[in-house]
Design a protein around this motif. Structure first.
Motif, PDB file in Angstrom:
ATOM      1  N   ARG A   1     -15.728  -2.437  38.846  1.00  0.00           N
ATOM      2  CA  ARG A   1     -14.498  -3.186  38.605  1.00  0.00           C
ATOM      3  C   ARG A   1     -13.980  -3.745  39.916  1.00  0.00           C
ATOM      4  NH1 ARG A   1     -11.274  -0.741  34.040  1.00  0.00           N
ATOM      5  NH2 ARG A   1      -9.452  -1.484  35.164  1.00  0.00           N
ATOM      6  N   GLN A   2     -13.359  -4.912  39.822  1.00  0.00           N
ATOM      7  CA  GLN A   2     -12.806  -5.604  40.986  1.00  0.00           C
ATOM      8  C   GLN A   2     -11.285  -5.552  41.037  1.00  0.00           C
ATOM      9  OE1 GLN A   2     -14.973  -6.818  43.218  1.00  0.00           O
ATOM     10  NE2 GLN A   2     -16.689  -6.262  41.918  1.00  0.00           N
ATOM     11  N   ASP A   3     -10.634  -5.021  40.001  1.00  0.00           N
ATOM     12  CA  ASP A   3      -9.169  -5.067  39.964  1.00  0.00           C
ATOM     13  C   ASP A   3      -8.500  -3.859  40.622  1.00  0.00           C
ATOM     14  OD1 ASP A   3      -9.918  -3.318  37.969  1.00  0.00           O
ATOM     15  OD2 ASP A   3      -8.680  -4.211  36.401  1.00  0.00           O
ATOM     16  N   ILE A   4      -9.291  -2.988  41.225  1.00  0.00           N
ATOM     17  CA  ILE A   4      -8.775  -1.890  42.034  1.00  0.00           C
ATOM     18  C   ILE A   4      -9.159  -2.221  43.482  1.00  0.00           C
ATOM     19  CG2 ILE A   4      -8.753   0.592  42.456  1.00  0.00           C
ATOM     20  CD1 ILE A   4      -7.949  -0.095  39.577  1.00  0.00           C
TER      21      ILE A   4
ATOM     22  N   THR B   1      -5.106   0.328  45.494  1.00  0.00           N
ATOM     23  CA  THR B   1      -4.070  -0.354  44.719  1.00  0.00           C
ATOM     24  C   THR B   1      -4.644  -0.803  43.384  1.00  0.00           C
ATOM     25  OG1 THR B   1      -3.073  -1.137  46.783  1.00  0.00           O
ATOM     26  CG2 THR B   1      -2.365  -2.219  44.748  1.00  0.00           C
ATOM     27  N   ASN B   2      -3.947  -0.471  42.324  1.00  0.00           N
ATOM     28  CA  ASN B   2      -4.357  -0.857  40.973  1.00  0.00           C
ATOM     29  C   ASN B   2      -3.751  -2.218  40.638  1.00  0.00           C
ATOM     30  OD1 ASN B   2      -4.969  -1.129  38.295  1.00  0.00           O
ATOM     31  ND2 ASN B   2      -3.968   0.753  37.620  1.00  0.00           N
ATOM     32  N   HIS B   3      -4.579  -3.257  40.724  1.00  0.00           N
ATOM     33  CA  HIS B   3      -4.148  -4.607  40.363  1.00  0.00           C
ATOM     34  C   HIS B   3      -4.444  -4.916  38.897  1.00  0.00           C
ATOM     35  CE1 HIS B   3      -3.112  -5.719  44.464  1.00  0.00           C
ATOM     36  NE2 HIS B   3      -4.296  -5.295  44.870  1.00  0.00           N
ATOM     37  N   GLY B   4      -4.989  -3.940  38.184  1.00  0.00           N
ATOM     38  CA  GLY B   4      -5.354  -4.138  36.788  1.00  0.00           C
ATOM     39  C   GLY B   4      -4.183  -3.968  35.843  1.00  0.00           C
ATOM     40  N   ALA B   5      -4.495  -4.064  34.555  1.00  0.00           N
ATOM     41  CA  ALA B   5      -3.470  -4.011  33.520  1.00  0.00           C
ATOM     42  C   ALA B   5      -3.395  -2.656  32.830  1.00  0.00           C
ATOM     43  CB  ALA B   5      -3.744  -5.098  32.481  1.00  0.00           C
ATOM     44  N   GLU B   6      -4.223  -1.696  33.262  1.00  0.00           N
ATOM     45  CA  GLU B   6      -4.222  -0.400  32.587  1.00  0.00           C
ATOM     46  C   GLU B   6      -4.118   0.747  33.596  1.00  0.00           C
ATOM     47  OE1 GLU B   6      -7.867  -0.055  30.372  1.00  0.00           O
ATOM     48  OE2 GLU B   6      -9.095  -0.367  32.131  1.00  0.00           O
ATOM     49  N   THR B   7      -3.633   1.876  33.117  1.00  0.00           N
ATOM     50  CA  THR B   7      -3.544   3.082  33.937  1.00  0.00           C
ATOM     51  C   THR B   7      -4.936   3.667  34.101  1.00  0.00           C
ATOM     52  OG1 THR B   7      -1.304   3.513  33.141  1.00  0.00           O
ATOM     53  CG2 THR B   7      -2.506   5.390  34.064  1.00  0.00           C
ATOM     54  N   VAL B   8      -5.249   4.089  35.327  1.00  0.00           N
ATOM     55  CA  VAL B   8      -6.567   4.643  35.630  1.00  0.00           C
ATOM     56  C   VAL B   8      -6.409   5.914  36.456  1.00  0.00           C
ATOM     57  CG1 VAL B   8      -7.725   2.387  35.536  1.00  0.00           C
ATOM     58  CG2 VAL B   8      -6.820   3.225  37.719  1.00  0.00           C
ATOM     59  N   GLN B   9      -7.449   6.742  36.441  1.00  0.00           N
ATOM     60  CA  GLN B   9      -7.457   7.965  37.242  1.00  0.00           C
ATOM     61  C   GLN B   9      -8.722   8.017  38.082  1.00  0.00           C
ATOM     62  OE1 GLN B   9      -7.495  11.747  35.143  1.00  0.00           O
ATOM     63  NE2 GLN B   9      -6.706  12.799  36.954  1.00  0.00           N
TER      64      GLN B   9
ATOM     65  N   GLN C   1      -6.800  14.096  42.197  1.00  0.00           N
ATOM     66  CA  GLN C   1      -7.385  13.079  41.321  1.00  0.00           C
ATOM     67  C   GLN C   1      -6.230  12.201  40.827  1.00  0.00           C
ATOM     68  OE1 GLN C   1      -9.600  15.743  38.633  1.00  0.00           O
ATOM     69  NE2 GLN C   1     -11.461  14.840  39.474  1.00  0.00           N
ATOM     70  N   PRO C   2      -5.773  11.299  41.707  1.00  0.00           N
ATOM     71  CA  PRO C   2      -4.545  10.556  41.404  1.00  0.00           C
ATOM     72  C   PRO C   2      -4.673   9.617  40.207  1.00  0.00           C
ATOM     73  CG  PRO C   2      -5.642   9.627  43.312  1.00  0.00           C
ATOM     74  CD  PRO C   2      -6.373  10.884  42.975  1.00  0.00           C
ATOM     75  N   VAL C   3      -3.558   9.473  39.511  1.00  0.00           N
ATOM     76  CA  VAL C   3      -3.420   8.517  38.415  1.00  0.00           C
ATOM     77  C   VAL C   3      -2.642   7.325  38.965  1.00  0.00           C
ATOM     78  CG1 VAL C   3      -2.363   8.103  36.154  1.00  0.00           C
ATOM     79  CG2 VAL C   3      -3.488  10.309  36.658  1.00  0.00           C
ATOM     80  N   LEU C   4      -3.172   6.119  38.741  1.00  0.00           N
ATOM     81  CA  LEU C   4      -2.509   4.908  39.215  1.00  0.00           C
ATOM     82  C   LEU C   4      -2.159   4.021  38.028  1.00  0.00           C
ATOM     83  CD1 LEU C   4      -4.821   5.610  41.579  1.00  0.00           C
ATOM     84  CD2 LEU C   4      -3.720   3.636  42.567  1.00  0.00           C
ATOM     85  N   GLU C   5      -0.880   3.788  37.860  1.00  0.00           N
ATOM     86  CA  GLU C   5      -0.421   2.856  36.840  1.00  0.00           C
ATOM     87  C   GLU C   5      -0.590   1.435  37.375  1.00  0.00           C
ATOM     88  OE1 GLU C   5       3.478   3.886  35.481  1.00  0.00           O
ATOM     89  OE2 GLU C   5       2.939   5.999  35.253  1.00  0.00           O
ATOM     90  N   PRO C   6      -0.549   0.426  36.499  1.00  0.00           N
ATOM     91  CA  PRO C   6      -0.669  -0.953  36.973  1.00  0.00           C
ATOM     92  C   PRO C   6       0.341  -1.245  38.080  1.00  0.00           C
ATOM     93  CG  PRO C   6      -0.817  -0.897  34.598  1.00  0.00           C
ATOM     94  CD  PRO C   6      -0.446   0.498  35.046  1.00  0.00           C
ATOM     95  N   GLY C   7      -0.132  -1.835  39.173  1.00  0.00           N
ATOM     96  CA  GLY C   7       0.712  -2.188  40.303  1.00  0.00           C
ATOM     97  C   GLY C   7       0.945  -1.057  41.288  1.00  0.00           C
TER      98      GLY C   7
ATOM     99  N   THR D   1     -15.352   6.813  41.476  1.00  0.00           N
ATOM    100  CA  THR D   1     -15.495   6.735  40.030  1.00  0.00           C
ATOM    101  C   THR D   1     -14.114   6.981  39.422  1.00  0.00           C
ATOM    102  OG1 THR D   1     -17.784   7.505  40.097  1.00  0.00           O
ATOM    103  CG2 THR D   1     -16.625   7.704  37.987  1.00  0.00           C
ATOM    104  N   PHE D   2     -13.717   6.067  38.575  1.00  0.00           N
ATOM    105  CA  PHE D   2     -12.436   6.126  37.875  1.00  0.00           C
ATOM    106  C   PHE D   2     -12.692   6.213  36.371  1.00  0.00           C
ATOM    107  CE2 PHE D   2     -10.937   4.180  41.765  1.00  0.00           C
ATOM    108  CZ  PHE D   2      -9.586   4.468  41.844  1.00  0.00           C
ATOM    109  N   GLN D   3     -11.637   6.525  35.636  1.00  0.00           N
ATOM    110  CA  GLN D   3     -11.674   6.350  34.185  1.00  0.00           C
ATOM    111  C   GLN D   3     -10.320   5.838  33.714  1.00  0.00           C
ATOM    112  OE1 GLN D   3     -12.686   9.989  32.159  1.00  0.00           O
ATOM    113  NE2 GLN D   3     -10.599  10.731  32.112  1.00  0.00           N
ATOM    114  N   ASN D   4     -10.363   5.091  32.614  1.00  0.00           N
ATOM    115  CA  ASN D   4      -9.115   4.604  32.034  1.00  0.00           C
ATOM    116  C   ASN D   4      -8.618   5.608  30.993  1.00  0.00           C
ATOM    117  OD1 ASN D   4     -10.600   4.126  29.684  1.00  0.00           O
ATOM    118  ND2 ASN D   4     -10.622   1.908  29.947  1.00  0.00           N
ATOM    119  N   ILE D   5      -7.501   5.312  30.342  1.00  0.00           N
ATOM    120  CA  ILE D   5      -6.913   6.278  29.412  1.00  0.00           C
ATOM    121  C   ILE D   5      -7.762   6.477  28.156  1.00  0.00           C
ATOM    122  CG2 ILE D   5      -4.549   6.001  30.253  1.00  0.00           C
ATOM    123  CD1 ILE D   5      -4.019   4.126  27.919  1.00  0.00           C
ATOM    124  N   LEU D   6      -8.712   5.583  27.897  1.00  0.00           N
ATOM    125  CA  LEU D   6      -9.628   5.748  26.760  1.00  0.00           C
ATOM    126  C   LEU D   6     -10.860   6.565  27.143  1.00  0.00           C
ATOM    127  CD1 LEU D   6      -9.451   2.140  25.266  1.00  0.00           C
ATOM    128  CD2 LEU D   6      -8.220   4.196  24.520  1.00  0.00           C
TER     129      LEU D   6
END
Length: 128
Positions: free
Chosen positions: A8-11, A38-46, A73-79, A102-107
């Motif tokens: 992914r490129q949005d982190i 920095t989480n530039h994406g639209a979803e929360t990731v860990q 293992q930080p959780v980053l919300e959008p922005g 390696t990250f994962q989204n809420i799904l």
């Protein structure tokens, strides 16, 4: 690796590195690095894990693989951004660090984020 994860490129991962003169000695040169993710994406990731490849002037590359970063293992919300620092000792500069998180989204979908390569170089005053 058993599975290829999408990249992914949005982190965004930014790195600053400093030579830790006060903690270094001949044969063990310590570099401190500061990383901002920095989480530039639209979803929360860990952030789940890290994979580093460390090279130096002589010898085989060393791989460091482990959960999270600095025990978290930080959780980053959008922005949102997360900043941490750590260190790397090497015997024979110059060296380089590179790798991925390696990250994962809420799904539960996992993906990788590249850590841009950065150099581990002695300051000019130590080269004379």
């Amino acid at each position: 690796m058993s599975e290829e994860l999408p990249i992914r490129q949005d982190i965004e991962v930014e790195v600053e590195v400093l030579y830790a003169d006060q903690h270094s000695r001949p044969g063990e040169h310590v570099f401190v690095y500061f990383i901002t993710i920095t989480n530039h994406g639209a979803e929360t990731v860990q952030l789940l894990s890290r994979h580093w490849v460390i090279t130096q002037a002589v010898g085989q590359p060393e791989e460091v693989i482990g959960p999270g970063v600095v025990g978290e293992q930080p959780v980053l919300e959008p922005g949102q951004a997360y900043r941490y620092n750590s260190f790397c000792p090497i015997a024979r500069p110059p060296g380089q660090m590179r790798g991925w998180y390696t990250f994962q989204n809420i799904l539960g979908h996992r993906f990788r984020v590249a850590i841009p390569p950065f150099d581990l170089r002695l300051p000019q005053r130590h080269l004379n």
